[in-house]
Enzyme design. Structure first.
Site, short mmCIF file in Angstrom:
data_model
loop_
_atom_site.label_atom_id
_atom_site.label_comp_id
_atom_site.label_asym_id
_atom_site.label_seq_id
_atom_site.Cartn_x
_atom_site.Cartn_y
_atom_site.Cartn_z
N ASP A 1 0.87 -1.18 0.00
CA ASP A 1 0.00 0.00 0.00
C ASP A 1 0.91 1.23 0.00
OD1 ASP A 1 -2.32 1.64 0.23
OD2 ASP A 1 -2.10 1.74 2.40
N GLY B 1 -3.46 8.87 -3.71
CA GLY B 1 -4.81 9.30 -4.08
C GLY B 1 -4.90 10.54 -4.94
N CYS C 1 -4.46 -1.68 -1.74
CA CYS C 1 -4.65 -0.26 -2.00
C CYS C 1 -5.65 -0.14 -3.15
CB CYS C 1 -3.31 0.36 -2.42
SG CYS C 1 -3.45 2.06 -2.99
N ASN C 2 -6.74 0.56 -2.89
CA ASN C 2 -7.77 0.72 -3.93
C ASN C 2 -7.29 1.60 -5.08
OD1 ASN C 2 -10.68 -0.26 -2.75
ND2 ASN C 2 -9.27 0.33 -1.13
N THR C 3 -6.51 2.63 -4.74
CA THR C 3 -6.04 3.55 -5.79
C THR C 3 -5.15 2.80 -6.77
OG1 THR C 3 -6.04 5.22 -4.04
CG2 THR C 3 -5.06 5.84 -6.15
N CYS D 1 -11.12 2.67 0.38
CA CYS D 1 -9.71 3.01 0.60
C CYS D 1 -9.30 2.24 1.84
CB CYS D 1 -9.54 4.51 0.83
SG CYS D 1 -7.88 4.95 1.41
N THR D 2 -8.14 1.60 1.78
CA THR D 2 -7.76 0.71 2.89
C THR D 2 -7.39 1.46 4.17
OG1 THR D 2 -5.53 0.59 1.93
CG2 THR D 2 -7.06 -1.21 1.42
N HIS D 3 -7.30 2.78 4.10
CA HIS D 3 -7.08 3.54 5.33
C HIS D 3 -8.37 3.64 6.16
CE1 HIS D 3 -3.32 4.71 3.45
NE2 HIS D 3 -2.98 5.40 4.53
#
Ligand code: DGL
Length: 262
Positions: A9, A42, A72-74, A183-185
């Site tokens: 990530d 992002g 990580c989605n981005t 978003c993984t955050h």
């Protein structure tokens, strides 16, 4: 020996994925790299994210990864599906796990996804959902501020609550009954988000579905192992800083962080 599940990530967000992987596969060893020096993804151009993802995947492969989890989605929205043909081990990402979880969770067919600007701009969630279930309607919400607050270790307090309330307001108007943490955050903000949305909105963390998919692929590809090796954590940034945040989110489970000069 290729025995690790490789995970990456831009920062601490992927630790939420590691947490789910360890819950489901406690005997598998993980190698994690946080691209902290290049955080945030992002707001970066897609080409730059693709470039960093390629470097990190190469690092993980070079250090014994038998599979790569893009936590990580981005990055997932930038590199899939092309990446699956460019790497010689299975590569799994967040978006398909996210839409699958949303499809299972929604009752009224109205879903909100909260992500970084990069993920929202790619419309990766919209496209993936249209392919999986075109009857489900989706609204894309974005906030880099919330990501940055979590990356800095802030997961409660007035500032983060105010940002979250403002960002989530359109979800209420849209009458979404499900919020995907795109978003993984954001899983580290779950209780705060629950407090804002109330019990009528189900909050979905794609990491759970992803961990299930990882277990399935390991099994099907004959890659499941239980070597008992310790997990390894790397950062491209400051190791002390990353260790502090990792311990804040995961406790003593992370005890050593090494620098990766990539
Ligand atoms: N955690 C990442 C995601 O899932 C990226 C956050 C960022 O670097 O902006 O999108």
């Amino acid at each position: 020996m290729e025995s690790f599940i490789g995970v990456f990530d831009s920062g601490v967000g992927g630790l939420a994925v590691v947490r789910e992987l360890k819950n489901r596969l406690p005997r598998e060893a993980i190698i994690y790299i946080a691209d902290s020096r290049f955080f945030p993804y992002g707001t970066k151009p897609r080409e730059q994210v693709i470039d960093r993802a390629a470097t990190l995947i190469q690092f993980l492969r070079g250090n014994g990864a038998k599979m790569v989890v893009v936590a990580c989605n981005t990055a997932s929205s930038a590199i899939f599906p092309d990446i699956q043909h460019q790497v010689d081990v299975p590569v799994l990402g967040m978006i398909s796990a996210g839409v699958k979880s949303a499809q299972l969770a929604t009752r009224n067919g109205r879903v909100a996804v909260l992500s970084t600007p990069g993920t929202a701009k790619s419309h990766g969630y919209l496209r993936a959902m249209a392919l999986m279930d075109p009857t489900i309607e989706m609204i894309e919400l974005q906030s880099q501020e919330l990501v940055n607050l979590v990356e800095n270790g802030t997961i409660q307090g007035q500032a983060v609550t105010d940002y979250a309330r403002e960002v989530l307001a359109p979800a209420r108007v849209f009458q979404a009954d499900t919020l995907v943490l795109g978003c993984t955050h954001f899983p580290f903000l779950t209780s705060l988000l629950e407090g804002i949305l109330g019990p009528s909105v189900k909050i979905v963390d794609p990491s759970k579905e992803l961990a299930y998919e990882v277990a399935l692929v390991l099994e099907k590809c004959g890659l499941a192992t239980a070597t008992g090796q310790p997990d390894k954590f790397f950062t491209t940034g400051d190791p002390g800083d990353f260790l502090d945040k990792a311990q804040l989110f995961l406790g003593d489970y992370v005890s050593t962080v090494e620098v990766a000069a990539v």
